[in-house]
Design a protein around this motif. Structure first.
Motif, short mmCIF file in Angstrom:
data_model
loop_
_atom_site.label_atom_id
_atom_site.label_comp_id
_atom_site.label_asym_id
_atom_site.label_seq_id
_atom_site.Cartn_x
_atom_site.Cartn_y
_atom_site.Cartn_z
N ALA A 52 0.83 -1.21 0.00
CA ALA A 52 0.00 0.00 0.00
C ALA A 52 0.87 1.26 0.00
CB ALA A 52 -0.92 -0.02 1.22
N LEU A 53 1.97 1.24 0.77
CA LEU A 53 2.86 2.41 0.81
C LEU A 53 3.52 2.64 -0.55
CD1 LEU A 53 4.53 1.88 4.32
CD2 LEU A 53 2.84 3.62 3.69
N LEU A 54 3.89 1.54 -1.23
CA LEU A 54 4.46 1.69 -2.57
C LEU A 54 3.46 2.32 -3.53
CD1 LEU A 54 6.37 -1.69 -3.00
CD2 LEU A 54 7.39 0.57 -2.82
N THR A 55 2.20 1.92 -3.42
CA THR A 55 1.16 2.49 -4.29
C THR A 55 0.95 3.97 -4.00
OG1 THR A 55 0.09 0.32 -4.32
CG2 THR A 55 -1.22 2.22 -5.04
N ILE A 56 0.94 4.32 -2.70
CA ILE A 56 0.79 5.74 -2.34
C ILE A 56 1.96 6.56 -2.89
CG2 ILE A 56 0.75 7.33 -0.39
CD1 ILE A 56 -0.74 5.16 1.19
N GLN A 57 3.17 6.03 -2.78
CA GLN A 57 4.34 6.73 -3.31
C GLN A 57 4.21 6.96 -4.82
OE1 GLN A 57 7.63 4.23 -2.09
NE2 GLN A 57 8.22 5.68 -0.48
N ALA A 58 3.80 5.91 -5.55
CA ALA A 58 3.68 6.05 -7.01
C ALA A 58 2.66 7.11 -7.39
CB ALA A 58 3.30 4.70 -7.61
N MET A 59 1.55 7.13 -6.66
CA MET A 59 0.54 8.13 -6.96
C MET A 59 1.06 9.54 -6.64
SD MET A 59 -2.86 6.17 -5.56
CE MET A 59 -3.92 7.52 -6.04
N ALA A 60 1.81 9.66 -5.56
CA ALA A 60 2.33 10.98 -5.19
C ALA A 60 3.36 11.48 -6.19
CB ALA A 60 2.95 10.92 -3.79
N LEU A 61 4.15 10.57 -6.78
CA LEU A 61 5.19 10.98 -7.73
C LEU A 61 4.62 11.63 -8.98
CD1 LEU A 61 7.77 8.04 -7.59
CD2 LEU A 61 8.03 10.35 -6.67
N ALA A 62 3.34 11.41 -9.26
CA ALA A 62 2.74 12.03 -10.44
C ALA A 62 2.74 13.55 -10.34
CB ALA A 62 1.32 11.50 -10.64
N TRP A 63 2.84 14.11 -9.12
CA TRP A 63 2.85 15.56 -8.92
C TRP A 63 4.23 16.08 -8.51
CZ3 TRP A 63 -1.40 12.54 -7.94
CH2 TRP A 63 -2.59 12.96 -8.54
N ARG A 64 5.28 15.31 -8.80
CA ARG A 64 6.63 15.71 -8.40
C ARG A 64 7.11 16.96 -9.13
NH1 ARG A 64 6.72 11.85 -12.10
NH2 ARG A 64 8.26 11.92 -13.81
N SER A 65 6.58 17.21 -10.37
CA SER A 65 7.04 18.36 -11.15
C SER A 65 6.45 19.67 -10.62
CB SER A 65 6.64 18.18 -12.61
OG SER A 65 7.25 17.03 -13.15
N THR A 66 5.23 19.63 -10.11
CA THR A 66 4.57 20.85 -9.65
C THR A 66 4.77 21.12 -8.16
OG1 THR A 66 2.52 19.59 -9.37
CG2 THR A 66 2.83 20.75 -11.46
N HIS A 67 4.97 20.06 -7.37
CA HIS A 67 5.16 20.22 -5.91
C HIS A 67 6.37 19.38 -5.47
CE1 HIS A 67 0.88 20.99 -6.74
NE2 HIS A 67 0.97 21.92 -5.79
N PRO A 68 7.57 19.72 -5.90
CA PRO A 68 8.73 18.87 -5.62
C PRO A 68 9.05 18.74 -4.13
CG PRO A 68 9.41 20.97 -6.57
CD PRO A 68 7.94 20.91 -6.69
N SER A 69 8.94 19.83 -3.38
CA SER A 69 9.28 19.76 -1.95
C SER A 69 8.28 18.91 -1.18
CB SER A 69 9.34 21.18 -1.36
OG SER A 69 10.36 21.94 -1.96
N ALA A 70 7.00 19.11 -1.43
CA ALA A 70 5.97 18.35 -0.71
C ALA A 70 6.04 16.87 -1.05
CB ALA A 70 4.59 18.91 -1.05
N ILE A 71 6.27 16.52 -2.31
CA ILE A 71 6.32 15.12 -2.71
C ILE A 71 7.56 14.45 -2.13
CG2 ILE A 71 6.45 13.55 -4.68
CD1 ILE A 71 3.74 15.01 -4.20
N LEU A 72 8.68 15.16 -2.04
CA LEU A 72 9.89 14.59 -1.44
C LEU A 72 9.66 14.24 0.02
CD1 LEU A 72 12.88 13.86 -1.50
CD2 LEU A 72 13.43 16.28 -1.12
N VAL A 73 9.06 15.14 0.76
CA VAL A 73 8.80 14.88 2.18
C VAL A 73 7.78 13.75 2.33
CG1 VAL A 73 7.90 15.88 4.32
CG2 VAL A 73 9.40 17.23 2.85
N ALA A 74 6.75 13.73 1.46
CA ALA A 74 5.70 12.70 1.58
C ALA A 74 6.26 11.31 1.31
CB ALA A 74 4.58 13.03 0.61
#
Length: 406
Positions: A52-74
Motif C-alpha cells: 500500500a505504501l508503494l502504491t501511495i508513493q507512485a501516486m504521489a510521484l505524479a505531482w513531483r514536477s509541480t510540488h517537488p518539496s511536498a512530494i519529497l517529504v511525503a
C-alpha cells in the motif's frame, strides 16, 4: 506518447521496482534460512502495508514536477511508516520513490527557502531505517545516500541546463545586436546612396531641362543651334550614365574583377570643379569661376572626402540655381588663401522677373548638410542682399599627422 502518459510512466516504473523488491525479499530468506535478513512475506500484514505504501508513493510521484518539496517529504515519510509497521529489511524498497523525488527536487525546486524539505526527507529516511532494526550509522548513511546523492545529481544537471540556456540567450542577444548594427549600416549606406543619386540626377537633369527648353524655341528658327543643343543633351545623358556607373563601381566589392573598371572611377575633387563648371556652361548656364590660391597645390591639406563634399556642394548649388532661378548668373569662388580652412562659395543673381529663389530646404540642401557634418565642415546658405542665393562651405584643413593617419 501524450503528456498524461509520460507523467505516469516514472511513477509506474518506481512502483514495479518496489513491488519486485518486496516480493523477492522473502524468497531470499527461504533460500538461506540461516541468513539474518528479516523481511515479511505476503502472509504478513506488514507486507501488504508495504504494498500500500508503494502504491501511495507512485501516486504521489505524479505531482513531483509541480510540488517537488511536498512530494519529497511525503515519499520519505512513507519510509518512516514502513519501518514503524515492521517491514524490517524490506523498508529499503520504499527508497526507490524517494530517490526519484529527490532527483526531481534537484531539477525543479526553487533554491530560496526550499532546503528544509530535503533535510526533513533525509531525517525521515534515517529514522525509518532505525525503526527497521538497523544501527544508527546505517540510518545516517541511508538518509544521505537516498536523498543527498540523487539530489546532487539533479542539481548538477540543472546547473548544466541553466548554463546552456544562458549561453543560448547570450548568443541570441549577440545575434540581435549584430542584426541591429547591420540594419543601421544598411540604413546609413542607403542614405549615402540616395544623396549621391540625388546629386547626380539633379546636376545632369537640370542641364538637360535647360537645353531642351532652348531646343523647343530653336528647332524652327535656328536648326543648327538646335542640333548643337541635341548633341549637348546627349553628352549630358552620357554623363549621367558615367556617374551612375562610377557610383555602382564604388559600391562593388573589391576584387580582381573590379580593378579594371575601378581605375577610371575616381571621386570628384577640387581640381575637377573647373571641368564641372565647363560642362554646366556648355549646357547654357552663365557661370564664372574665381580661384584664389596661395601658390601651392589647390586644396592642400584637404582630404579626399572633404574635396568630394566641396565638389558635390558646387554641383548641387548650380543645379538648384538652374532649377529654381533659370536665366541667372552664377559665380563659383574657391578661396584657398586661408591656412586653416578652404572656402567654396556659389552665388547666383536674382532670377528672371516672375521667379523667386526657392528658400525651402529640399533634399539637396539636406545632403549638403550631411556631407558637411561628416567632414567637420561648416555650411551656410541663404538669400543675398540683392535677392539672389548663396551657399558657402568652409572646410578645415588637416595637419600632416592627421593626413598621414588617414
Amino acid at each position: 506518447m501524450t503528456k498524461s502518459r509520460r507523467r505516469w510512466l516514472t511513477p509506474l516504473g518506481s512502483w514495479v521496482l518496489g513491488v519486485l523488491g518486496l516480493w523477492s525479499a522473502p524468497l531470499l530468506v527461504n533460500v538461506d534460512p540461516e541468513a539474518t535478513f528479516d523481511s515479511p512475506g505476503p502472509n504478513h500484514l506488514a507486507w501488504w502495508a508495504g504494498l500500500a505504501l508503494l502504491t501511495i508513493q507512485a501516486m504521489a510521484l505524479a505531482w513531483r514536477s509541480t510540488h517537488p518539496s511536498a512530494i519529497l517529504v511525503a515519499t520519505a515519510a512513507t519510509a518512516l511508516v514502513g519501518g514503524a509497521v515492521g517491514l524490517g529489511d524490506s523498508v529499503g524498497v520504499l527508497s526507490v520513490a524517494v530517490v526519484v523525488a529527490a532527483f526531481s527536487w534537484g531539477l525543479r525546486a526553487e533554491y530560496g527557502g526550499a532546503w528544509p524539505a530535503p533535510l526533513a526527507a533525509a531525517v525521515l529516511v534515517g529514522v525509518g531505517t532505525l525503526l527497521s532494526g538497523e544501527p544508527a550509522g546505517s540510518g545516517l548513511v541511508q538518509g544521505l545516500g537516498v536523498v543527498g546523492l540523487p539530489l546532487t545529481i539533479g542539481l548538477w544537471l540543472r546547473g548544466r541546463h541553466e548554463l546552456a540556456a544562458a549561453q543560448q540567450e547570450q548568443l541570441r542577444a549577440r545575434a540581435g545586436e549584430l542584426e541591429a548594427r547591420i540594419q543601421a549600416a544598411v540604413a546609413h549606406e542607403r542614405t549615402a546612396m540616395a544623396r549621391e543619386l540625388h546629386d547626380i540626377a539633379a546636376h545632369h537633369l537640370s542641364g538637360i531641362a535647360v537645353m531642351t527648353a532652348a531646343i523647343g524655341t530653336q528647332i524652327d528658327t535656328d536648326p543648327a543651334a538646335a542640333k548643337r543643343a541635341v548633341h549637348q543633351v546627349r553628352q549630358e545623358c552620357t554623363g549621367v550614365l558615367k556617374d551612375l556607373r562610377s557610383l555602382v563601381g564604388l559600391l562593388r566589392e573589391e576584387g580582381p574583377a573590379a580593378e579594371p573598371s575601378a581605375a577610371g572611377m575616381r571621386p570628384e575633387s577640387l581640381a575637377n570643379i573647373g571641368e564641372l563648371v565647363h560642362d554646366v556652361r556648355s549646357a547654357g548656364i552663365d557661370v564664372s569661376t574665381d580661384v584664389l590660391n596661395r601658390g601651392d597645390e589647390l586644396g592642400a591639406g584637404i582630404g579626399p572626402l572633404a574635396q568630394l563634399t566641396a565638389y558635390r556642394m558646387v554641383q548641387e548649388s548650380l543645379a538648384n540655381a538652374a532649377r529654381h532661378a533659370p536665366g541667372t548668373q552664377c559665380t563659383v569662388i574657391i578661396d584657398d588663401t586661408d591656412p586653416s580652412q578652404l572656402t567654396v562659395e556659389v552665388t547666383n543673381s536674382p532670377g528672371e522677373r516672375g521667379t523667386e529663389p526657392n528658400s525651402a530646404v529640399g533634399f539637396g540642401l539636406v545632403g549638403m548638410r550631411e556631407r558637411a557634418d561628416l567632414t567637420s565642415s561648416r555650411l551656410d546658405y541663404g538669400p543675398t542682399a540683392s535677392g539672389g542665393w548663396s551657399v558657402r562651405l568652409r572646410v578645415p584643413r588637416q595637419d600632416a599627422a592627421t593626413q598621414e593617419a588617414a
